[in-house]
Design a protein around this motif. Sequence first.
Motif, short mmCIF file in Angstrom:
data_model
loop_
_atom_site.label_atom_id
_atom_site.label_comp_id
_atom_site.label_asym_id
_atom_site.label_seq_id
_atom_site.Cartn_x
_atom_site.Cartn_y
_atom_site.Cartn_z
N UNK A 1 0.80 -1.22 0.00
CA UNK A 1 0.00 0.00 0.00
C UNK A 1 0.84 1.27 0.00
N UNK A 2 2.11 1.16 0.31
CA UNK A 2 3.00 2.32 0.32
C UNK A 2 3.85 2.30 -0.95
N UNK A 3 3.86 3.38 -1.69
CA UNK A 3 4.59 3.44 -2.94
C UNK A 3 6.10 3.44 -2.70
N UNK A 4 6.84 2.89 -3.67
CA UNK A 4 8.28 2.72 -3.52
C UNK A 4 8.99 4.02 -3.18
N UNK A 5 8.56 5.13 -3.81
CA UNK A 5 9.27 6.39 -3.64
C UNK A 5 8.73 7.27 -2.51
N UNK A 6 7.77 6.78 -1.74
CA UNK A 6 7.21 7.59 -0.65
C UNK A 6 8.14 7.58 0.56
N UNK A 7 8.31 8.74 1.18
CA UNK A 7 9.15 8.89 2.36
C UNK A 7 8.37 9.63 3.44
N UNK A 8 8.64 9.29 4.70
CA UNK A 8 7.88 9.83 5.82
C UNK A 8 8.82 10.27 6.93
N UNK A 9 8.45 11.38 7.56
CA UNK A 9 9.25 11.88 8.69
C UNK A 9 9.01 11.06 9.94
N UNK A 10 7.80 10.53 10.09
CA UNK A 10 7.44 9.72 11.25
C UNK A 10 6.61 8.54 10.78
N UNK A 11 6.93 7.36 11.30
CA UNK A 11 6.14 6.17 10.99
C UNK A 11 5.65 5.57 12.30
N UNK A 12 4.35 5.36 12.39
CA UNK A 12 3.73 4.68 13.52
C UNK A 12 3.37 3.27 13.08
N UNK A 13 3.74 2.29 13.88
CA UNK A 13 3.48 0.89 13.54
C UNK A 13 2.81 0.22 14.73
N UNK A 14 1.61 -0.29 14.51
CA UNK A 14 0.81 -0.87 15.58
C UNK A 14 0.38 -2.29 15.24
N UNK A 15 1.35 -3.19 15.01
CA UNK A 15 1.01 -4.53 14.50
C UNK A 15 0.43 -5.45 15.57
N UNK A 16 -0.24 -6.53 15.14
CA UNK A 16 -0.58 -7.60 16.07
C UNK A 16 0.71 -8.16 16.66
N UNK A 17 0.72 -8.45 17.97
CA UNK A 17 1.98 -8.91 18.56
C UNK A 17 1.82 -10.08 19.52
N UNK A 18 0.66 -10.71 19.54
CA UNK A 18 0.50 -11.90 20.37
C UNK A 18 0.98 -13.14 19.63
N UNK A 19 1.71 -14.04 20.29
CA UNK A 19 2.01 -15.34 19.67
C UNK A 19 0.72 -16.06 19.33
N UNK A 20 0.72 -16.78 18.23
CA UNK A 20 -0.51 -17.45 17.79
C UNK A 20 -1.09 -18.35 18.87
N UNK A 21 -0.24 -18.96 19.70
CA UNK A 21 -0.72 -19.84 20.74
C UNK A 21 -1.46 -19.14 21.86
N UNK A 22 -1.38 -17.81 21.91
CA UNK A 22 -2.02 -17.06 22.99
C UNK A 22 -3.33 -16.40 22.60
N UNK A 23 -3.67 -16.42 21.32
CA UNK A 23 -4.81 -15.61 20.87
C UNK A 23 -6.15 -16.11 21.40
N UNK A 24 -6.24 -17.39 21.74
CA UNK A 24 -7.52 -17.90 22.25
C UNK A 24 -7.87 -17.31 23.61
N UNK A 25 -6.92 -16.69 24.27
CA UNK A 25 -7.18 -16.05 25.56
C UNK A 25 -7.98 -14.77 25.39
N UNK A 26 -8.12 -14.29 24.14
CA UNK A 26 -8.80 -13.03 23.90
C UNK A 26 -9.86 -13.22 22.81
N UNK A 27 -10.89 -14.01 23.09
CA UNK A 27 -11.89 -14.34 22.06
C UNK A 27 -12.71 -13.14 21.59
N UNK A 28 -12.71 -12.06 22.37
CA UNK A 28 -13.49 -10.89 21.97
C UNK A 28 -12.78 -10.05 20.92
N UNK A 29 -11.50 -10.31 20.69
CA UNK A 29 -10.72 -9.51 19.75
C UNK A 29 -10.66 -10.18 18.38
#
Length: 220
Positions: free
Chosen positions: A107-135
């Motif tokens: 989704x980000x073009x090759x030539x695009x540059x940014x002064x600030x990048x915010x990254x908010x990825x999923x970070x739970x190990x797959x084995x832990x996701x069942x502990x949060x069924x509402x998400x």
Amino acid sequence: MLQTSEPQAQLATFGGRGIGYDERVLTPRPWTEAQSLWARELLDELPDGPVLEVCSGAGHIGLLAVSGTNRPLVQVDADLHACVWASRNARAWGVDSDIRHGTMSEAVMVDERFALILADPPYLPSGDVTRFPEDPLTAIDGGGDGLDLARECLDVIVRHLVTDGAALLQLRDVEQGRELVSDAAQRGLTIAESRQFDGGAVLLLRRTTEGRADGSQAGP
């Protein structure tokens, strides 16, 4: 014919303002306001240029970070429902955000540059996701060790961050961040600071080289 209803819209308060979402989107976490405020502090000293948020969800972190500034905002999420809510929230906040549905690498073009990048990825190990069924699964499953998407974020950061820019990467805790030190270094990034909050952690990343993850040279 079976009739299905749309999930009920909900409203969270974030930075003193409303953020809309529904059950298909990860509920905005109040603690992540700290990430937005840290971003705002950084923007006062960073070079001119737009802000990128990947794995943006309902868009609240990026919106609060740039609200009241003149910084253009680009927000990317692989989930269409998240993009719909991010668009609604941007309109409600009066922020002109370029919201893109797709993977962060496409989704980000090759030539695009940014002064600030915010990254908010999923970070739970797959084995832990069942502990949060509402998400929603796609919003929390980070792969075997929880860091698959975080490593993709590092690739995006090194490709699209200006030389003197900064990135803020959200993770579960500072210990998880230590597991990324080598991955960051291999990509020409360094973890300049880590902050632990009640609900999670945020890493500040800076460039150490002008190279990109694919070996070519980044822009200024």
